[in-house]
Design a protein around this motif. Structure first.
Motif, PDB file in Angstrom:
ATOM      1  N   GLU A 134     -13.076  24.339 -88.727  1.00  0.00           N
ATOM      2  CA  GLU A 134     -14.476  24.042 -89.033  1.00  0.00           C
ATOM      3  C   GLU A 134     -14.866  24.787 -90.325  1.00  0.00           C
ATOM      4  O   GLU A 134     -16.046  24.605 -90.760  1.00  0.00           O
ATOM      5  CB  GLU A 134     -15.241  24.512 -87.915  1.00  0.00           C
ATOM      6  CG  GLU A 134     -14.956  25.840 -87.313  1.00  0.00           C
ATOM      7  CD  GLU A 134     -13.685  26.119 -86.787  1.00  0.00           C
ATOM      8  OE1 GLU A 134     -13.645  27.339 -85.950  1.00  0.00           O
ATOM      9  OE2 GLU A 134     -12.973  25.060 -86.378  1.00  0.00           O
ATOM     10  N   ASN A 135     -14.133  25.833 -90.626  1.00  0.00           N
ATOM     11  CA  ASN A 135     -14.384  26.726 -92.051  1.00  0.00           C
ATOM     12  C   ASN A 135     -13.721  26.156 -93.133  1.00  0.00           C
ATOM     13  O   ASN A 135     -13.959  26.803 -94.374  1.00  0.00           O
ATOM     14  CB  ASN A 135     -14.208  28.283 -91.770  1.00  0.00           C
ATOM     15  CG  ASN A 135     -14.794  28.771 -90.421  1.00  0.00           C
ATOM     16  OD1 ASN A 135     -16.175  28.322 -90.211  1.00  0.00           O
ATOM     17  ND2 ASN A 135     -14.098  29.574 -89.675  1.00  0.00           N
ATOM     18  N   GLY A 136     -13.093  25.051 -93.005  1.00  0.00           N
ATOM     19  CA  GLY A 136     -12.397  24.691 -94.102  1.00  0.00           C
ATOM     20  C   GLY A 136     -11.046  25.241 -94.534  1.00  0.00           C
ATOM     21  O   GLY A 136     -10.663  24.883 -95.456  1.00  0.00           O
ATOM     22  N   GLN A 137     -10.590  26.116 -93.573  1.00  0.00           N
ATOM     23  CA  GLN A 137      -9.274  26.646 -93.689  1.00  0.00           C
ATOM     24  C   GLN A 137      -8.186  25.820 -93.243  1.00  0.00           C
ATOM     25  O   GLN A 137      -8.254  25.402 -92.156  1.00  0.00           O
ATOM     26  CB  GLN A 137      -9.464  27.989 -93.430  1.00  0.00           C
ATOM     27  CG  GLN A 137     -10.347  28.752 -94.269  1.00  0.00           C
ATOM     28  CD  GLN A 137     -10.219  30.557 -93.901  1.00  0.00           C
ATOM     29  OE1 GLN A 137     -10.078  30.801 -92.655  1.00  0.00           O
ATOM     30  NE2 GLN A 137     -10.430  31.184 -94.797  1.00  0.00           N
ATOM     31  N   LYS A 138      -6.995  25.757 -93.898  1.00  0.00           N
ATOM     32  CA  LYS A 138      -5.950  25.125 -93.309  1.00  0.00           C
ATOM     33  C   LYS A 138      -5.270  26.076 -92.166  1.00  0.00           C
ATOM     34  O   LYS A 138      -5.310  27.113 -92.201  1.00  0.00           O
ATOM     35  CB  LYS A 138      -4.652  25.089 -94.198  1.00  0.00           C
ATOM     36  CG  LYS A 138      -5.102  24.139 -95.383  1.00  0.00           C
ATOM     37  CD  LYS A 138      -3.846  23.599 -96.194  1.00  0.00           C
ATOM     38  CE  LYS A 138      -3.338  24.556 -97.070  1.00  0.00           C
ATOM     39  NZ  LYS A 138      -2.205  24.188 -97.911  1.00  0.00           N
ATOM     40  N   ILE A 139      -4.879  25.416 -90.893  1.00  0.00           N
ATOM     41  CA  ILE A 139      -4.322  25.995 -89.766  1.00  0.00           C
ATOM     42  C   ILE A 139      -3.212  25.123 -89.257  1.00  0.00           C
ATOM     43  O   ILE A 139      -3.024  24.074 -89.595  1.00  0.00           O
ATOM     44  CB  ILE A 139      -5.394  26.016 -88.470  1.00  0.00           C
ATOM     45  CG1 ILE A 139      -6.010  24.832 -88.293  1.00  0.00           C
ATOM     46  CG2 ILE A 139      -6.384  27.252 -88.974  1.00  0.00           C
ATOM     47  CD1 ILE A 139      -6.673  24.599 -87.004  1.00  0.00           C
ATOM     48  N   LEU A 140      -2.243  25.780 -88.505  1.00  0.00           N
ATOM     49  CA  LEU A 140      -1.258  25.085 -87.767  1.00  0.00           C
ATOM     50  C   LEU A 140      -1.797  24.897 -86.246  1.00  0.00           C
ATOM     51  O   LEU A 140      -1.970  26.090 -85.503  1.00  0.00           O
ATOM     52  CB  LEU A 140       0.035  26.063 -87.837  1.00  0.00           C
ATOM     53  CG  LEU A 140       0.682  26.219 -89.215  1.00  0.00           C
ATOM     54  CD1 LEU A 140       1.716  26.822 -89.235  1.00  0.00           C
ATOM     55  CD2 LEU A 140       0.798  24.843 -90.074  1.00  0.00           C
ATOM     56  N   ASP A 141      -1.852  23.778 -85.909  1.00  0.00           N
ATOM     57  CA  ASP A 141      -2.678  23.444 -84.542  1.00  0.00           C
ATOM     58  C   ASP A 141      -2.011  22.205 -83.902  1.00  0.00           C
ATOM     59  O   ASP A 141      -1.821  21.172 -84.628  1.00  0.00           O
ATOM     60  CB  ASP A 141      -4.055  23.269 -84.893  1.00  0.00           C
ATOM     61  CG  ASP A 141      -4.768  23.099 -83.411  1.00  0.00           C
ATOM     62  OD1 ASP A 141      -4.205  23.350 -82.382  1.00  0.00           O
ATOM     63  OD2 ASP A 141      -6.101  22.616 -83.537  1.00  0.00           O
TER      64      ASP A 141
END
Length: 382
Positions: free
Chosen positions: A209-216
């Motif tokens: 939601e903050n526009g940052q890349k994550i692994l999910d």
């Protein structure tokens, strides 16, 4: 079916299961627990021998009928059309006899092998099992009816419902044994562990939601369609026998309940169309197990980690009023051309051996960036 314990599922303690188990033990003892004296002084032939003797008797009766029609035609008692019709009927009788003989022998052998090895399912229809036991005992016989059609006829004794009449004309209706399938966790757990992972076994890359890349790997609701397709494939692979085993051996449903589910055709559960209610019940239980077993994996992406560390270093440097300069890359300039000189011949030298660095991780450049940022943090925090 939120929780599944294969050891608990294997316990067969309800009254119906005990009746089935007791009936199988009696048939096992009758077939396989015989002394050497009993083997040498048989009271009756083995099931295949008994049945094959009946096949031969029916075959002789069919041949006699064919001969009778031929004699009637020669005497003029029947015309050519009548003779052709009767011989076509004879030909059909021969085909039915052959089909029933092959199916009965194959299914009896499979049932007796499963009985001996203890692999019969508690989901097997007890009317079907009673027919196979009746064939084993010679209580269901092969015969011709009043219209000269081949059929299996007699009485069978169900462990749950008692005696009932048997009249089977079509080979496809001859019962087959149902064997147990493997514990569900062996099938489902590997699938659950792979939900939301890429081809390298890592959670999928997403943007939060903050526009940052994550692994999910995502919420289980995101995999609803994948789970449906997996369960449909599993049900299709195991077929009706596997479906019965799932409900009887692993869900421990009553045999009559399984029968009602299997025979409730073209079932709609409100969301999907199923071939029968048994498939819908299996989907409900399997999907519940998957949703309960699934554990979401969520962690920062390496790019995000490196960016966060660099930002932290910049903030510290700004507080110290220090300007961080990007790495300078110096490009070597060519030296001025010198006058050529004549070199004396020298012995050949071995080429220098380059040191080969170990294989670098795909994230090596990120690690270097992060390490440099950490050094800057230490430097300007002092």
């Amino acid at each position: 079916m939120k929780d599944y314990n294969p050891k608990l599922a294997a316990k067969k303690n309800n009254p119906e299961q005990l009746l089935i188990k007791n009936n199988r033990n009696i048939e096992f003892d009758r077939q396989f627990k015989r002394t050497s004296e009993q083997k040498l002084n048989q009271e009756y032939p083995n099931p295949q021998g008994f049945f094959n003797a009946e096949v031969q008797g029916v075959a002789r009766a069919i041949v006699e009928k064919a001969s009778s029609y031929t004699n009637k035609k020669k005497k003029g008692e029947i015309n050519n059309a009548e003779y052709s019709a009767e011989m076509a009927n004879i030909q059909q009788m021969v085909g039915n006899l052959k089909s029933i003989k092959n199916v009965v022998n194959a299914n009896l052998a499979a049932y007796n092998d499963s009985l001996k090895n203890g692999t019969l399912s508690y989901g097997m229809d007890q009317f079907d099992e009673a027919v196979l036991v009746g064939l084993n005992k010679g209580e269901i016989n092969l015969d011709l009816d009043e219209d000269n059609r081949v059929k299996l006829t007699g009485k069978a004794n169900s462990a749950l419902d008692g005696n009932f009449d048997v009249n089977i004309y079509d080979a496809i209706n001859v019962p087959a044994p149902v064997n147990k399938i493997d514990p569900l966790n062996l099938l489902l757990d590997p699938y659950v562990k792979g939900i939301g992972l890429d081809s390298n076994g890592q959670p999928m890359t997403k943007v939060d939601e903050n526009g940052q890349k994550i692994l999910d790997t995502g919420d289980i609701s995101e995999h609803k369609l994948d789970n449906l397709e997996f369960i449909q494939d599993a049900i299709s692979t195991v077929g009706d026998p596997g479906l019965r085993s799932f409900l009887g051996d692993h869900m421990n449903l009553q045999n009559k309940e399984i029968k009602n589910l299997v025979e409730h055709l073209n079932f709609n559960d409100g969301d999907h169309e199923w071939r029968n209610a048994a498939e819908a019940r299996a989907f409900q239980d399997l999907n519940e197990y998957i949703e309960n077993k699934y554990q979401r994996q969520r962690k920062p992406h390496p790019d995000t980690l490196a960016s966060n560390v660099s930002n932290q270093a910049s903030k510290i440097a700004a507080g110290k009023q220090v300007v961080l300069e990007p790495d300078n890359i110096t490009t070597p300039t060519a030296a001025p051309m010198a006058e050529p000189t004549v070199l004396e011949p020298q012995a050949a030298q071995e080429p220098p051996i380059e040191e080969v660095s170990p294989d670098l991780s795909p994230f090596t450049y990120k690690e270097k960036s992060k390490n440099k940022a950490l050094e800057l943090i230490k430097k300007y925090s002092a």
